[in-house]
Scaffold this active site. Structure first.
Site: not given
Ligand code: C5P
Length: 242
Positions: A43, A70-72, A74-75, A77, A129, A198, A218-219
């Protein structure tokens, strides 16, 4: 593929999407060389795409990786449709947009990619979230958060999108309401309870059991001593729980 890695750890449709939250192309490419396209997708989000652009996407795809851009969006159409068309021309595997952009925006996006032989999956973001009920009330959305998530998921589906990004905590509710073919992409995954930012977390097997299609991680992978071994372990845990 590395012969030491069992088939179980390299499924044909890997469920893990590794979030490449790195600041630049050099750090990303050296990390990606430690992974395997048989075991995950990647991603790329706003920071990395702003810094390194389509050239980085092309380099990662040349290494065999499928990319979630993952550029989300929103603009209006026309603008979102044009961006999705470009993503399709690049050979992107998955991209996303805010479902709050509305039906006409999502339908235009779906139309724009419909005729590509291998079109990207189009995913709607329901409610970020990071937003709580009080944040939603401040922008005029007063119904319960879960109701908003469900209504936006239904709008995304009936506008031609393939699925949604949501918390894994919402996966069971969405899977039941949206049917088996709807694609549920869920971040907030942890191998065990941790102490980073998180809060509403789930383990990989629990998220899949709740109905997630793909796990954004991610991490736990990017900061692991051995990212490939960590990925193999996650894939194995999903296989044995299938
Ligand atoms: O490091 P981690 O596992 O928390 O990374 C989660 C990834 O998912 C990050 O790129 C974060 O921006 C993305 N993300 C998130 N929660 C969301 C949407 C995207 O953590 N609701």
């Amino acid at each position: 593929m590395n012969p030491l890695i069992s088939d179980f750890s390299a499924p044909s449709d890997p469920r893990v999407i590794v979030a490449l939250d790195f600041p630049d192309a050099a750090a990303t490419l050296s990390f990606a060389r430690r992974l395997s396209p048989e075991m995950c997708r990647l991603k790329i989000g706003k920071e990395l795409f702003t810094a390194a652009g389509p050239q980085l996407v092309e380099k990662l795809m040349a290494q065999g990786f499928q990319i979630f851009l993952d550029l989300k969006y929103h603009d209006i159409p026309n603008t979102v449709a044009a961006a999705c068309r470009v993503a399709a021309e690049m050979g992107i595997w998955m991209t996303d947009m805010h479902a709050t952009g509305g039906r006409r925006m999502m339908e235009a996006a779906a139309d724009a990619v419909a005729n590509f032989r291998q079109r990207p999956l189009l995913i709607g973001v329901t409610v970020l979230t990071s937003m709580e009920s009080a944040d939603l009330a401040e922008i005029g959305i007063t119904r319960p958060l879960e109701e908003s998530v469900l209504a936006l998921a239904k709008l995304a589906q009936s506008s031609g999108l393939d699925g949604t990004v949501s918390s894994a905590q919402e996966a069971a509710m969405l899977r039941q309401a949206m049917g088996a073919d709807f694609c549920l992409v869920t971040p907030g995954i942890r191998l065990q309870a941790g102490n980073d930012d998180q809060r509403r977390i789930m383990t990989p097997p629990d998220a899949i059991a709740a109905g997630s299609s793909y796990l954004v991680i991610g991490r736990p992978i990017t900061q692991a001593n051995d990212p490939l071994a960590t990925l193999a372990k996650i894939n194995l845990s999903l296989q044995t729980n299938a």
